[in-house]
Design an enzyme around this catalytic site. Structure first.
Site, PDB file in Angstrom:
ATOM      1  N   HIS A 189       0.839  -1.204   0.000  1.00 45.35           N
ATOM      2  CA  HIS A 189       0.000   0.000   0.000  1.00 45.35           C
ATOM      3  C   HIS A 189       0.879   1.261   0.000  1.00 45.35           C
ATOM      4  O   HIS A 189       0.638   2.202  -0.761  1.00 45.35           O
ATOM      5  CB  HIS A 189      -0.883   0.061   1.254  1.00 45.35           C
ATOM      6  CG  HIS A 189      -1.890  -1.043   1.384  1.00 45.35           C
ATOM      7  ND1 HIS A 189      -2.038  -1.785   2.530  1.00 45.35           N
ATOM      8  CD2 HIS A 189      -2.815  -1.529   0.514  1.00 45.35           C
ATOM      9  CE1 HIS A 189      -3.027  -2.671   2.371  1.00 45.35           C
ATOM     10  NE2 HIS A 189      -3.508  -2.543   1.151  1.00 45.35           N
ATOM     11  N   LYS A 235     -17.515  -6.700   7.315  1.00 49.44           N
ATOM     12  CA  LYS A 235     -16.231  -7.369   7.531  1.00 49.44           C
ATOM     13  C   LYS A 235     -15.866  -7.315   9.006  1.00 49.44           C
ATOM     14  O   LYS A 235     -16.179  -6.348   9.684  1.00 49.44           O
ATOM     15  CB  LYS A 235     -15.135  -6.648   6.737  1.00 49.44           C
ATOM     16  CG  LYS A 235     -14.923  -7.213   5.354  1.00 49.44           C
ATOM     17  CD  LYS A 235     -13.609  -6.695   4.799  1.00 49.44           C
ATOM     18  CE  LYS A 235     -13.365  -7.145   3.375  1.00 49.44           C
ATOM     19  NZ  LYS A 235     -12.167  -6.517   2.811  1.00 49.44           N
ATOM     20  N   ARG A 295      -2.383  -5.972  -8.038  1.00 51.15           N
ATOM     21  CA  ARG A 295      -1.391  -7.037  -7.851  1.00 51.15           C
ATOM     22  C   ARG A 295      -1.496  -8.035  -9.003  1.00 51.15           C
ATOM     23  O   ARG A 295      -2.142  -7.749  -9.993  1.00 51.15           O
ATOM     24  CB  ARG A 295      -1.643  -7.743  -6.518  1.00 51.15           C
ATOM     25  CG  ARG A 295      -1.084  -6.976  -5.362  1.00 51.15           C
ATOM     26  CD  ARG A 295      -1.645  -7.487  -4.080  1.00 51.15           C
ATOM     27  NE  ARG A 295      -3.086  -7.263  -4.049  1.00 51.15           N
ATOM     28  CZ  ARG A 295      -3.814  -7.300  -2.931  1.00 51.15           C
ATOM     29  NH1 ARG A 295      -3.232  -7.557  -1.790  1.00 51.15           N
ATOM     30  NH2 ARG A 295      -5.105  -7.078  -2.972  1.00 51.15           N
ATOM     31  N   SER A 320      -2.879  -7.693   3.142  1.00 49.62           N
ATOM     32  CA  SER A 320      -3.085  -7.514   4.580  1.00 49.62           C
ATOM     33  C   SER A 320      -3.401  -8.854   5.236  1.00 49.62           C
ATOM     34  O   SER A 320      -2.928  -9.133   6.343  1.00 49.62           O
ATOM     35  CB  SER A 320      -4.234  -6.538   4.841  1.00 49.62           C
ATOM     36  OG  SER A 320      -3.900  -5.258   4.357  1.00 49.62           O
TER      37      SER A 320
HETATM   38  P1  ADP Z   1      -5.828  -6.079   0.939  1.00 48.71           P
HETATM   39  O1  ADP Z   1      -6.317  -6.776  -0.299  1.00 48.71           O
HETATM   40  O2  ADP Z   1      -4.364  -6.214   1.155  1.00 48.71           O
HETATM   41  O3  ADP Z   1      -6.671  -6.344   2.156  1.00 48.71           O
HETATM   42  P2  ADP Z   1      -7.065  -3.403   0.686  1.00 48.71           P
HETATM   43  O4  ADP Z   1      -8.482  -3.802   0.490  1.00 48.71           O
HETATM   44  O5  ADP Z   1      -6.769  -2.620   1.889  1.00 48.71           O
HETATM   45  O6  ADP Z   1      -5.980  -4.552   0.633  1.00 48.71           O
HETATM   46  O7  ADP Z   1      -6.512  -2.697  -0.629  1.00 48.71           O
HETATM   47  C1  ADP Z   1      -6.592  -1.370  -0.950  1.00 48.71           C
HETATM   48  C2  ADP Z   1      -6.010  -1.152  -2.331  1.00 48.71           C
HETATM   49  O8  ADP Z   1      -4.616  -1.456  -2.337  1.00 48.71           O
HETATM   50  C3  ADP Z   1      -6.608  -2.003  -3.440  1.00 48.71           C
HETATM   51  O9  ADP Z   1      -6.634  -1.209  -4.601  1.00 48.71           O
HETATM   52  C4  ADP Z   1      -5.606  -3.132  -3.590  1.00 48.71           C
HETATM   53  O10 ADP Z   1      -5.647  -3.704  -4.878  1.00 48.71           O
HETATM   54  C5  ADP Z   1      -4.310  -2.396  -3.341  1.00 48.71           C
HETATM   55  N1  ADP Z   1      -3.226  -3.259  -2.845  1.00 48.71           N
HETATM   56  C6  ADP Z   1      -3.244  -4.067  -1.780  1.00 48.71           C
HETATM   57  N2  ADP Z   1      -2.051  -4.686  -1.612  1.00 48.71           N
HETATM   58  C7  ADP Z   1      -1.257  -4.253  -2.622  1.00 48.71           C
HETATM   59  C8  ADP Z   1       0.095  -4.533  -3.032  1.00 48.71           C
HETATM   60  N3  ADP Z   1       0.839  -5.418  -2.364  1.00 48.71           N
HETATM   61  N4  ADP Z   1       0.573  -3.882  -4.122  1.00 48.71           N
HETATM   62  C9  ADP Z   1      -0.207  -3.021  -4.789  1.00 48.71           C
HETATM   63  N5  ADP Z   1      -1.476  -2.720  -4.478  1.00 48.71           N
HETATM   64  C10 ADP Z   1      -2.000  -3.325  -3.408  1.00 48.71           C
END
Ligand code: ADP
Length: 162
Positions: free
Chosen positions: A17, A41, A90, A128
């Site tokens: 992130h 969630k 990703r 996460s």
């Molecule tokens: P997670 O899937 O890790 O629980 P979130 O729902 O908090 O993540 O994701 C928020 C945003 O960050 C989304 O657009 C997700 O695709 C992106 N994201 C999460 N992890 C990564 C990563 N390792 N690299 C790039 N983007 C990411």
């Protein structure tokens, strides 16, 4: 003034992130990291805790604001006078879902554009939930999450075990 809203659960914020946020700061004038309040969630960290961890991890980035939101993302984006939703992509796994979300959001408000940033290779498989599983069983999360988050995770799981 080009403002991007970067939405997510951030439960907790990872280096993946943070990498997206740092790169977004080179492109946009302002980056609003928006923590989704999702009652469906069951998060590990409260919204408040997630926002604090994000604020700590982005302290060096002047362009970043950390906020929370519930309801429709496009409404929040409009309220902030932004025109861009920023998403990190990703490996293949994110594509289907993000494609669907981008289409729905475009239908709701065609003036708002969803922009994707490719993950850095180092974080392509970082999520996460992977970090939480690792920390839950005492695995080392150094280099996967910002330093302030590493401490919080340790704390959380040692408290839970008591
Ligand atoms: P997670 O899937 O890790 O629980 P979130 O729902 O908090 O993540 O994701 C928020 C945003 O960050 C989304 O657009 C997700 O695709 C992106 N994201 C999460 N992890 C990564 C990563 N390792 N690299 C790039 N983007 C990411």
């Amino acid at each position: 003034m080009l403002t991007a809203v970067y939405p997510g659960s951030f439960d907790p914020v990872t280096c993946g992130h943070l990498d997206i946020i740092e790169r977004a700061c080179r492109v946009f004038d302002k980056v609003i990291v928006a923590v989704l309040i999702n009652p469906a969630k069951e998060p590990l960290f409260t919204v408040q805790e997630r926002m604090e961890m994000l604020a700590g991890a982005t302290r060096h980035l002047e362009k970043v604001d950390v906020e929370s939101f519930d309801g429709l993302l496009v409404d929040f984006v409009r309220r902030r006078d932004a025109r861009v939703i920023l998403k990190g992509l990703r490996a293949i796994s994110d594509f289907d879902y993000e494609f669907q979300m981008a289409s729905i959001n475009r239908k709701l408000d065609p003036s708002i554009e969803t922009i994707f940033m490719m993950t850095s290779n180092d974080y392509a498989f970082l999520s996460s939930s992977a970090v939480k599983n690792l920390a839950r069983f005492g695995g080392c999360v150094r280099g996967l999450v910002p330093g302030n988050v590493e401490a919080k995770l340790k704390n959380k799981f040692s408290t839970d075990r008591r």
